[in-house]
Design a protein around this motif. Structure first.
Motif, PDB file in Angstrom:
ATOM      1  N   MET A   1     -28.786   2.551 -73.950  1.00 53.54           N
ATOM      2  CA  MET A   1     -28.419   1.184 -74.313  1.00 53.54           C
ATOM      3  C   MET A   1     -27.087   0.878 -73.658  1.00 53.54           C
ATOM      4  SD  MET A   1     -29.675   0.685 -78.255  1.00 53.54           S
ATOM      5  CE  MET A   1     -29.874  -1.097 -78.068  1.00 53.54           C
ATOM      6  N   GLY A   2     -26.923  -0.341 -73.249  1.00 51.81           N
ATOM      7  CA  GLY A   2     -25.699  -0.677 -72.538  1.00 51.81           C
ATOM      8  C   GLY A   2     -25.294  -2.125 -72.721  1.00 51.81           C
ATOM      9  N   TRP A   3     -24.147  -2.424 -72.191  1.00 51.91           N
ATOM     10  CA  TRP A   3     -23.610  -3.783 -72.196  1.00 51.91           C
ATOM     11  C   TRP A   3     -23.253  -4.174 -70.767  1.00 51.91           C
ATOM     12  CZ3 TRP A   3     -23.609  -6.847 -76.457  1.00 51.91           C
ATOM     13  CH2 TRP A   3     -23.780  -6.220 -77.696  1.00 51.91           C
ATOM     14  N   PHE A   4     -23.604  -5.384 -70.426  1.00 51.59           N
ATOM     15  CA  PHE A   4     -23.249  -5.983 -69.159  1.00 51.59           C
ATOM     16  C   PHE A   4     -22.595  -7.328 -69.461  1.00 51.59           C
ATOM     17  CE2 PHE A   4     -25.485  -3.293 -66.021  1.00 51.59           C
ATOM     18  CZ  PHE A   4     -26.205  -2.501 -66.889  1.00 51.59           C
TER      19      PHE A   4
ATOM     20  N   GLU B   1     -22.336  -7.733 -64.360  1.00 52.71           N
ATOM     21  CA  GLU B   1     -21.734  -6.448 -64.045  1.00 52.71           C
ATOM     22  C   GLU B   1     -21.794  -5.501 -65.227  1.00 52.71           C
ATOM     23  OE1 GLU B   1     -17.618  -7.091 -63.048  1.00 52.71           O
ATOM     24  OE2 GLU B   1     -17.052  -7.490 -65.127  1.00 52.71           O
ATOM     25  N   PHE B   2     -21.791  -4.247 -64.908  1.00 55.84           N
ATOM     26  CA  PHE B   2     -21.842  -3.189 -65.915  1.00 55.84           C
ATOM     27  C   PHE B   2     -20.536  -3.126 -66.690  1.00 55.84           C
ATOM     28  CE2 PHE B   2     -22.743   0.755 -67.892  1.00 55.84           C
ATOM     29  CZ  PHE B   2     -21.605   1.544 -67.785  1.00 55.84           C
ATOM     30  N   VAL B   3     -20.656  -2.905 -68.013  1.00 61.63           N
ATOM     31  CA  VAL B   3     -19.484  -2.747 -68.863  1.00 61.63           C
ATOM     32  C   VAL B   3     -19.448  -1.352 -69.476  1.00 61.63           C
ATOM     33  CG1 VAL B   3     -18.293  -3.553 -70.940  1.00 61.63           C
ATOM     34  CG2 VAL B   3     -19.395  -5.206 -69.404  1.00 61.63           C
ATOM     35  N   ALA B   4     -20.514  -0.990 -70.170  1.00 67.68           N
ATOM     36  CA  ALA B   4     -20.546   0.305 -70.850  1.00 67.68           C
ATOM     37  C   ALA B   4     -21.991   0.668 -71.173  1.00 67.68           C
ATOM     38  CB  ALA B   4     -19.712   0.272 -72.131  1.00 67.68           C
ATOM     39  N   ALA B   5     -22.248   1.962 -71.334  1.00 66.22           N
ATOM     40  CA  ALA B   5     -23.583   2.420 -71.692  1.00 66.22           C
ATOM     41  C   ALA B   5     -23.470   3.698 -72.504  1.00 66.22           C
ATOM     42  CB  ALA B   5     -24.445   2.644 -70.457  1.00 66.22           C
TER      43      ALA B   5
ATOM     44  N   GLY C   1     -26.210   9.402 -78.044  1.00 67.25           N
ATOM     45  CA  GLY C   1     -24.854   8.931 -78.297  1.00 67.25           C
ATOM     46  C   GLY C   1     -23.800   9.870 -77.774  1.00 67.25           C
ATOM     47  N   GLY C   2     -24.231  10.961 -77.192  1.00 69.18           N
ATOM     48  CA  GLY C   2     -23.280  11.962 -76.770  1.00 69.18           C
ATOM     49  C   GLY C   2     -22.678  11.725 -75.402  1.00 69.18           C
ATOM     50  N   THR C   3     -23.294  10.875 -74.618  1.00 68.85           N
ATOM     51  CA  THR C   3     -22.786  10.586 -73.275  1.00 68.85           C
ATOM     52  C   THR C   3     -22.487   9.097 -73.176  1.00 68.85           C
ATOM     53  OG1 THR C   3     -24.142  12.366 -72.349  1.00 68.85           O
ATOM     54  CG2 THR C   3     -23.204  10.772 -70.814  1.00 68.85           C
ATOM     55  N   LEU C   4     -21.266   8.821 -72.765  1.00 65.56           N
ATOM     56  CA  LEU C   4     -20.798   7.438 -72.672  1.00 65.56           C
ATOM     57  C   LEU C   4     -20.368   7.126 -71.245  1.00 65.56           C
ATOM     58  CD1 LEU C   4     -18.479   7.460 -75.834  1.00 65.56           C
ATOM     59  CD2 LEU C   4     -20.904   6.896 -75.738  1.00 65.56           C
TER      60      LEU C   4
ATOM     61  N   SER D   1     -20.822   2.393 -78.963  1.00 63.97           N
ATOM     62  CA  SER D   1     -21.365   3.371 -79.901  1.00 63.97           C
ATOM     63  C   SER D   1     -22.760   2.896 -80.312  1.00 63.97           C
ATOM     64  CB  SER D   1     -20.462   3.517 -81.123  1.00 63.97           C
ATOM     65  OG  SER D   1     -20.315   2.276 -81.800  1.00 63.97           O
ATOM     66  N   ARG D   2     -23.521   3.790 -80.907  1.00 66.05           N
ATOM     67  CA  ARG D   2     -24.848   3.401 -81.362  1.00 66.05           C
ATOM     68  C   ARG D   2     -25.173   4.089 -82.665  1.00 66.05           C
ATOM     69  NH1 ARG D   2     -29.161   4.902 -76.930  1.00 66.05           N
ATOM     70  NH2 ARG D   2     -30.629   4.191 -78.521  1.00 66.05           N
TER      71      ARG D   2
END
Length: 122
Positions: free
Chosen positions: A31-34, A43-47, A52-55, A68-69
């Motif tokens: 899951m991510g945010w753009f 554009e990519f922001v975070a994923a 949940g262990g890899t950000l 976070s998730r």
């Protein structure tokens, strides 16, 4: 078919904090945010990985935003801390239906939220 419903967003002052939420109707992998500013590309922001262990973070938001998730709620969050004027954009959450080869590539995401405007004012 998974649906993503976003909440949060609005007008905030530079230096304030804001949380965006995105609830999925079913199981997802990454899951991510753009985000997309006027006249710009998405554009990519975070994923975050399924566990949940890899950000992953874009350099522009690293150490300011936190992703976070909560898999029990099928929800991903983005905490905007110390936002800047240049963080103003429409923010979209995204989800993949398989582990992506590149978490930062929007083409790897199958499902998208409706978008929410975040405006940072001085």
């Amino acid at each position: 078919q998974v649906q993503l419903v976003q909440s949060g967003g609005g007008l905030i002052q530079a230096g304030d904090s804001l949380r965006l939420s995105c609830a999925a109707s079913g199981r997802t992998y990454a899951m991510g945010w753009f985000r997309q500013a006027p006249g710009g590309e998405r554009e990519f922001v975070a994923a975050v990985s399924r566990s949940g262990g890899t950000l992953y973070y874009a350099d522009s938001v690293k150490r300011r935003f936190t992703i976070s998730r909560d898999n029990a709620k099928n929800t991903v969050y983005l905490d905007l801390n110390s936002p800047k004027l240049e963080d103003t954009a429409v923010y979209y959450c995204a989800a993949s239906d398989a582990p992506p080869s590149d978490y930062t590539d929007r083409k790897k995401y199958t499902y998208w939220g409706q978008g929410t405007q975040v405006t940072v004012a001085s």
